[in-house]
Design an enzyme around this catalytic site. Structure first.
Site, PDB file in Angstrom:
ATOM      1  N   HIS A  26       0.833  -1.206   0.000  1.00  0.00           N
ATOM      2  CA  HIS A  26       0.000   0.000   0.000  1.00  0.00           C
ATOM      3  C   HIS A  26       0.862   1.248   0.000  1.00  0.00           C
ATOM      4  CE1 HIS A  26       0.901   0.904   4.243  1.00  0.00           C
ATOM      5  NE2 HIS A  26       0.872  -0.408   4.410  1.00  0.00           N
ATOM      6  N   CYS A  62       2.969  -5.170   6.553  1.00  0.00           N
ATOM      7  CA  CYS A  62       2.667  -4.637   5.228  1.00  0.00           C
ATOM      8  C   CYS A  62       3.923  -4.064   4.564  1.00  0.00           C
ATOM      9  CB  CYS A  62       1.596  -3.559   5.328  1.00  0.00           C
ATOM     10  SG  CYS A  62      -0.021  -4.191   5.815  1.00  0.00           S
TER      11      CYS A  62
END
Length: 219
Positions: free
Chosen positions: A179, A195
């Protein structure tokens, strides 16, 4: 010894604080870099630390301080993938870089990333993109919420403090994403709970290049 009490941050207070700090940051970058909008506390680590991302952790001041420049170089896809069907993404956790190869065998991109803050939070192996979201919202995982009940239950898309940035790619592993991030200080550092973060400009480019089914390898 005086124990410092965590501030009681309701969702409204969090969003109000986020907006205020975001506005202040335009006039005073030092102020924006000194306060964690999730807790109201001073950030830790070199350079003021980093605001939380989808992993919601701060910069690890004990990490290896070497930069990734020396190992930030082009790679060939053949040692890592048997084919380029649907394209391929390699996340090199050591050099903190993401490599993308298109199915045509000609398209190649290399982006700097943020990576998980510790081995315990790091997952490696093969997965794939299962969902693409432009303008992602964010909510803490159950374990995050349990550990930090004062955190908001939800942060909307477009909020400057949304830790998912402008675009997100869902992986088949639960809670794992590639992301964007509004906090550019995070890139090149160990600063996530699992992440992989990219500059918003880079995740937008990668978002356009990848598809549901694009193969991903983290090593």
């Amino acid at each position: 010894m005086t124990t410092q009490k965590k501030p009681d941050l309701s969702r409204r207070t969090f969003l109000t604080t986020s907006a205020a700090i975001g506005a202040a940051g335009l006039a005073s970058p030092a102020l924006a870099q000194a306060i964690d909008p999730y807790t109201g506390q001073a950030l830790v680590g070199a350079g003021g630390g980093a605001t939380p991302d989808a992993g919601v952790v701060q910069y690890d001041s004990q990490q290896d301080s070497r930069r990734n420049i020396s190992s930030f170089r082009m790679q060939d896809w053949q040692p890592y993938f048997t084919n380029l069907t649907n394209g391929a993404v390699l996340v090199d956790l050591t050099s903190r870089a993401l490599h993308y190869w298109g199915e045509d065998g000609q398209t190649y991109r290399l982006f700097p990333t943020s990576v998980p803050v510790s081995p315990e939070l790091t997952r490696t192996g093969r997965t794939e993109i299962i969902k693409k979201v432009e303008g992602p919202t964010w909510a803490p995982t159950p374990s995050m919420k349990k550990a930090n009940p004062e955190w908001p239950d939800f942060v909307p898309a477009g909020d400057p403090l949304n830790p998912m940035g402008t675009h997100a790619l869902w992986l088949s592993w639960q809670y794992y994403r590639i992301h964007g991030t509004h906090d550019t200080r995070k890139i090149g550092r160990k600063s996530s709970n699992g992440c992989i973060g990219l500059y918003n400009e880079h995740i937008q480019e990668l978002f356009a290049l990848t598809n549901v089914g694009t193969q991903v390898l983290l090593l």
